[in-house]
Design an enzyme around this catalytic site. Sequence first.
Site, PDB file in Angstrom:
ATOM      1  CG  HIS A  49     -19.999  -6.139 -53.299  1.00 53.38           C
ATOM      2  ND1 HIS A  49     -21.303  -5.813 -53.012  1.00 53.38           N
ATOM      3  CD2 HIS A  49     -19.570  -6.901 -52.269  1.00 53.38           C
ATOM      4  CE1 HIS A  49     -21.652  -6.356 -51.852  1.00 53.38           C
ATOM      5  NE2 HIS A  49     -20.614  -7.037 -51.384  1.00 53.38           N
ATOM      6  CG  HIS A 100     -22.772  -2.073 -52.600  1.00 51.49           C
ATOM      7  ND1 HIS A 100     -22.533  -2.786 -53.770  1.00 51.49           N
ATOM      8  CD2 HIS A 100     -22.219  -0.845 -52.792  1.00 51.49           C
ATOM      9  CE1 HIS A 100     -21.854  -2.014 -54.622  1.00 51.49           C
ATOM     10  NE2 HIS A 100     -21.661  -0.829 -54.038  1.00 51.49           N
ATOM     11  CG  HIS A 102     -25.416   2.557 -48.481  1.00 50.39           C
ATOM     12  ND1 HIS A 102     -25.265   1.222 -48.155  1.00 50.39           N
ATOM     13  CD2 HIS A 102     -26.292   3.055 -47.588  1.00 50.39           C
ATOM     14  CE1 HIS A 102     -26.029   0.935 -47.122  1.00 50.39           C
ATOM     15  NE2 HIS A 102     -26.671   2.030 -46.742  1.00 50.39           N
TER      16      HIS A 102
HETATM   17  P1  AMP Z   1     -28.738   1.241 -44.488  1.00 48.69           P
HETATM   18  O1  AMP Z   1     -29.585   1.016 -43.261  1.00 48.69           O
HETATM   19  O2  AMP Z   1     -27.734   2.336 -44.278  1.00 48.69           O
HETATM   20  O3  AMP Z   1     -28.124  -0.035 -45.006  1.00 48.69           O
HETATM   21  O4  AMP Z   1     -29.734   1.825 -45.578  1.00 48.69           O
HETATM   22  C1  AMP Z   1     -30.123   1.148 -46.730  1.00 48.69           C
HETATM   23  C2  AMP Z   1     -31.003   2.104 -47.510  1.00 48.69           C
HETATM   24  O5  AMP Z   1     -31.205   1.573 -48.799  1.00 48.69           O
HETATM   25  C3  AMP Z   1     -32.398   2.335 -46.898  1.00 48.69           C
HETATM   26  O6  AMP Z   1     -32.575   3.726 -46.636  1.00 48.69           O
HETATM   27  C4  AMP Z   1     -33.338   1.832 -47.996  1.00 48.69           C
HETATM   28  O7  AMP Z   1     -34.513   2.608 -48.113  1.00 48.69           O
HETATM   29  C5  AMP Z   1     -32.488   1.922 -49.238  1.00 48.69           C
HETATM   30  N1  AMP Z   1     -32.844   1.002 -50.314  1.00 48.69           N
HETATM   31  C6  AMP Z   1     -33.021  -0.339 -50.228  1.00 48.69           C
HETATM   32  N2  AMP Z   1     -33.326  -0.853 -51.434  1.00 48.69           N
HETATM   33  C7  AMP Z   1     -33.311   0.179 -52.313  1.00 48.69           C
HETATM   34  C8  AMP Z   1     -33.543   0.299 -53.717  1.00 48.69           C
HETATM   35  N3  AMP Z   1     -33.849  -0.761 -54.480  1.00 48.69           N
HETATM   36  N4  AMP Z   1     -33.455   1.531 -54.292  1.00 48.69           N
HETATM   37  C9  AMP Z   1     -33.155   2.607 -53.543  1.00 48.69           C
HETATM   38  N5  AMP Z   1     -32.919   2.558 -52.207  1.00 48.69           N
HETATM   39  C10 AMP Z   1     -33.000   1.374 -51.600  1.00 48.69           C
HETATM   40 ZN    ZN Z   2     -22.728  -4.793 -54.032  1.00 53.61          ZN
END
Ligand code: AMP
Ligand code: ZN
Length: 115
Positions: A49, A100, A102
């Site tokens: 994390h 987190h 990504h």
């Molecule tokens: P960000 O705005 O960069 O934080 O993007 C977060 C991304 O996470 C968004 O595109 C969401 O659709 C995606 N997201 C949120 N929850 C999940 C989940 N449980 N599984 C897959 N993607 C997710």
């Molecule tokens: Zn995390």
Amino acid sequence: MSHDPNCIFCKIATGQIPGRKAYEDDELLAFHDIHPWAPVHLLIIPKVHVAMLSDVQPEHQSWLGKMLLLAPRLMKEQGVSNGFRTVINTGADGGQEVYHLHMHVYGGPRPWLKG
Ligand code: AMP
Ligand code: ZN
């Protein structure tokens, strides 16, 4: 490995909630975004994390590099052959919603929903 019990991506990394996985190793996980912006939309995360890119430390250098190396490999595996986009949103003004770290990797034939 340090996880945040309230973090949705930590829960996917530890298998507490399901994710459509595309890749996994000791340090990284890739899974399909639940609300895809393009025909193929993956998220690559470290299993540890780390809330956002502005929190990374020198000891994270190895898996940070691996995230970039993984992007083209996974896009190829997913059949993306005409280019793709990589995005890391950081903090409130960066449009980050899940705290987190990504990397979005998305591609496939246009039009795309975003971008
Ligand atoms: P960000 O705005 O960069 O934080 O993007 C977060 C991304 O996470 C968004 O595109 C969401 O659709 C995606 N997201 C949120 N929850 C999940 C989940 N449980 N599984 C897959 N993607 C997710
Ligand atoms: Zn995390």
